[in-house]
Scaffold this motif. Structure first.
Motif, PDB file in Angstrom:
ATOM      1  N   VAL A 108      23.616  23.777 -24.256  1.00 46.33           N
ATOM      2  CA  VAL A 108      23.386  22.694 -23.288  1.00 46.33           C
ATOM      3  C   VAL A 108      22.284  23.088 -22.309  1.00 46.33           C
ATOM      4  O   VAL A 108      21.370  22.310 -22.026  1.00 46.33           O
ATOM      5  CB  VAL A 108      24.686  22.326 -22.546  1.00 46.33           C
ATOM      6  N   LYS A 109      22.352  24.322 -21.790  1.00 43.26           N
ATOM      7  CA  LYS A 109      21.332  24.786 -20.840  1.00 43.26           C
ATOM      8  C   LYS A 109      19.957  24.847 -21.498  1.00 43.26           C
ATOM      9  O   LYS A 109      18.944  24.535 -20.858  1.00 43.26           O
ATOM     10  CB  LYS A 109      21.698  26.162 -20.270  1.00 43.26           C
ATOM     11  N   LEU A 110      19.904  25.238 -22.757  1.00 46.86           N
ATOM     12  CA  LEU A 110      18.629  25.276 -23.472  1.00 46.86           C
ATOM     13  C   LEU A 110      18.045  23.874 -23.616  1.00 46.86           C
ATOM     14  O   LEU A 110      16.849  23.656 -23.371  1.00 46.86           O
ATOM     15  CB  LEU A 110      18.800  25.928 -24.838  1.00 46.86           C
ATOM     16  N   CYS A 111      18.874  22.905 -23.957  1.00 47.65           N
ATOM     17  CA  CYS A 111      18.412  21.512 -24.058  1.00 47.65           C
ATOM     18  C   CYS A 111      17.933  21.000 -22.701  1.00 47.65           C
ATOM     19  O   CYS A 111      16.880  20.346 -22.614  1.00 47.65           O
ATOM     20  CB  CYS A 111      19.521  20.620 -24.602  1.00 47.65           C
ATOM     21  N   LEU A 112      18.689  21.290 -21.653  1.00 50.05           N
ATOM     22  CA  LEU A 112      18.287  20.868 -20.310  1.00 50.05           C
ATOM     23  C   LEU A 112      16.984  21.525 -19.878  1.00 50.05           C
ATOM     24  O   LEU A 112      16.140  20.894 -19.244  1.00 50.05           O
ATOM     25  CB  LEU A 112      19.396  21.171 -19.303  1.00 50.05           C
ATOM     26  N   TYR A 113      16.807  22.792 -20.219  1.00 45.06           N
ATOM     27  CA  TYR A 113      15.574  23.509 -19.885  1.00 45.06           C
ATOM     28  C   TYR A 113      14.373  22.836 -20.563  1.00 45.06           C
ATOM     29  O   TYR A 113      13.360  22.554 -19.899  1.00 45.06           O
ATOM     30  CB  TYR A 113      15.677  24.970 -20.303  1.00 45.06           C
ATOM     31  N   HIS A 159      17.582  26.469 -15.001  1.00 43.96           N
ATOM     32  CA  HIS A 159      18.200  26.431 -16.331  1.00 43.96           C
ATOM     33  C   HIS A 159      17.793  27.656 -17.144  1.00 43.96           C
ATOM     34  O   HIS A 159      18.617  28.227 -17.865  1.00 43.96           O
ATOM     35  CB  HIS A 159      17.823  25.152 -17.076  1.00 43.96           C
ATOM     36  N   ARG A 160      16.535  28.083 -17.023  1.00 45.26           N
ATOM     37  CA  ARG A 160      16.063  29.288 -17.721  1.00 45.26           C
ATOM     38  C   ARG A 160      16.859  30.506 -17.249  1.00 45.26           C
ATOM     39  O   ARG A 160      17.292  31.330 -18.056  1.00 45.26           O
ATOM     40  CB  ARG A 160      14.576  29.509 -17.481  1.00 45.26           C
ATOM     41  N   ASN A 161      17.057  30.615 -15.944  1.00 46.74           N
ATOM     42  CA  ASN A 161      17.837  31.736 -15.414  1.00 46.74           C
ATOM     43  C   ASN A 161      19.270  31.706 -15.939  1.00 46.74           C
ATOM     44  O   ASN A 161      19.840  32.755 -16.251  1.00 46.74           O
ATOM     45  CB  ASN A 161      17.829  31.720 -13.888  1.00 46.74           C
ATOM     46  N   ASP A 162      19.840  30.523 -16.030  1.00 46.12           N
ATOM     47  CA  ASP A 162      21.191  30.405 -16.584  1.00 46.12           C
ATOM     48  C   ASP A 162      21.226  30.839 -18.045  1.00 46.12           C
ATOM     49  O   ASP A 162      22.188  31.479 -18.486  1.00 46.12           O
ATOM     50  CB  ASP A 162      21.708  28.975 -16.458  1.00 46.12           C
ATOM     51  N   ILE A 163      20.188  30.507 -18.802  1.00 42.78           N
ATOM     52  CA  ILE A 163      20.107  30.921 -20.208  1.00 42.78           C
ATOM     53  C   ILE A 163      20.063  32.440 -20.300  1.00 42.78           C
ATOM     54  O   ILE A 163      20.775  33.051 -21.108  1.00 42.78           O
ATOM     55  CB  ILE A 163      18.879  30.292 -20.894  1.00 42.78           C
ATOM     56  N   VAL A 164      19.240  33.065 -19.473  1.00 42.74           N
ATOM     57  CA  VAL A 164      19.124  34.523 -19.502  1.00 42.74           C
ATOM     58  C   VAL A 164      20.448  35.168 -19.110  1.00 42.74           C
ATOM     59  O   VAL A 164      20.936  36.081 -19.795  1.00 42.74           O
ATOM     60  CB  VAL A 164      17.983  34.999 -18.575  1.00 42.74           C
ATOM     61  N   THR A 165      21.050  34.697 -18.025  1.00 43.53           N
ATOM     62  CA  THR A 165      22.293  35.321 -17.573  1.00 43.53           C
ATOM     63  C   THR A 165      23.430  35.104 -18.575  1.00 43.53           C
ATOM     64  O   THR A 165      24.167  36.044 -18.885  1.00 43.53           O
ATOM     65  CB  THR A 165      22.709  34.814 -16.185  1.00 43.53           C
ATOM     66  N   MET A 200      33.364  30.817 -27.605  1.00 39.42           N
ATOM     67  CA  MET A 200      32.726  29.629 -28.142  1.00 39.42           C
ATOM     68  C   MET A 200      32.187  28.734 -27.014  1.00 39.42           C
ATOM     69  O   MET A 200      31.140  28.132 -27.167  1.00 39.42           O
ATOM     70  CB  MET A 200      33.762  28.878 -29.002  1.00 39.42           C
ATOM     71  N   LEU A 201      32.930  28.676 -25.916  1.00 39.52           N
ATOM     72  CA  LEU A 201      32.501  27.854 -24.794  1.00 39.52           C
ATOM     73  C   LEU A 201      31.179  28.364 -24.214  1.00 39.52           C
ATOM     74  O   LEU A 201      30.321  27.570 -23.831  1.00 39.52           O
ATOM     75  CB  LEU A 201      33.597  27.830 -23.715  1.00 39.52           C
ATOM     76  N   MET A 202      31.025  29.685 -24.171  1.00 38.87           N
ATOM     77  CA  MET A 202      29.775  30.258 -23.646  1.00 38.87           C
ATOM     78  C   MET A 202      28.581  29.850 -24.513  1.00 38.87           C
ATOM     79  O   MET A 202      27.501  29.582 -24.001  1.00 38.87           O
ATOM     80  CB  MET A 202      29.869  31.789 -23.577  1.00 38.87           C
ATOM     81  N   PHE A 203      28.769  29.811 -25.830  1.00 38.21           N
ATOM     82  CA  PHE A 203      27.691  29.384 -26.715  1.00 38.21           C
ATOM     83  C   PHE A 203      27.349  27.912 -26.488  1.00 38.21           C
ATOM     84  O   PHE A 203      26.182  27.525 -26.494  1.00 38.21           O
ATOM     85  CB  PHE A 203      28.056  29.619 -28.188  1.00 38.21           C
ATOM     86  N   ALA A 204      28.369  27.087 -26.278  1.00 33.95           N
ATOM     87  CA  ALA A 204      28.138  25.671 -26.005  1.00 33.95           C
ATOM     88  C   ALA A 204      27.352  25.509 -24.706  1.00 33.95           C
ATOM     89  O   ALA A 204      26.408  24.708 -24.637  1.00 33.95           O
ATOM     90  CB  ALA A 204      29.465  24.918 -25.938  1.00 33.95           C
ATOM     91  N   CYS A 205      27.722  26.282 -23.682  1.00 33.54           N
ATOM     92  CA  CYS A 205      26.984  26.240 -22.411  1.00 33.54           C
ATOM     93  C   CYS A 205      25.534  26.664 -22.613  1.00 33.54           C
ATOM     94  O   CYS A 205      24.615  26.079 -22.037  1.00 33.54           O
ATOM     95  CB  CYS A 205      27.643  27.148 -21.382  1.00 33.54           C
ATOM     96  N   LEU A 206      25.335  27.670 -23.435  1.00 35.89           N
ATOM     97  CA  LEU A 206      23.986  28.158 -23.708  1.00 35.89           C
ATOM     98  C   LEU A 206      23.134  27.082 -24.382  1.00 35.89           C
ATOM     99  O   LEU A 206      21.978  26.871 -24.003  1.00 35.89           O
ATOM    100  CB  LEU A 206      24.076  29.408 -24.591  1.00 35.89           C
TER     101      LEU A 206
END
Length: 105
Positions: A9-14, A36-42, A1-7
């Protein structure tokens, strides 16, 4: 669940960084958006790999393919990150060289 939350947040920041980068024409903010895009992909690939591995384990699947899944995805992620770094570095070199004064000599 934490990974989805990070995803999320990163999408909003992107999205926010892309909007600011366009409005302000800022190369620094554009580079941050790319990060941020790279973080979303990874993160997406990590979540997907974990889901496939969990599914395979529940189904009782074993074998060479599933043993090699994690290293293969890690290699792809590494290549993606290196590509992003190289592309970003080349863009920044071009941007810096375009700003150089035309004094000549």
């Amino acid at each position: 669940m934490l990974m989805f939350a990070c995803l999320v947040v990163k999408l909003c920041l992107y999205v926010y960084c892309r909007l600011v980068a366009r409005k302000e024409a800022s190369e620094i903010v554009r580079a941050l958006a790319d990060d941020h895009r790279n973080d979303i992909v990874t993160n997406s690939l990590v979540i997907g790999t974990m889901a496939v591995a969990a599914w395979a384990e529940r189904q009782g699947h074993q074998g060479v393919f599933f043993d090699k899944l994690d290293p293969a995805v890690s290699t792809l992620l590494s290549l993606w990150i290196m590509y992003g770094w190289i592309t970003n570095a080349l863009d920044q070199v071009k941007a810096l060289s375009d700003r150089r004064g035309g004094g000549g000599g």
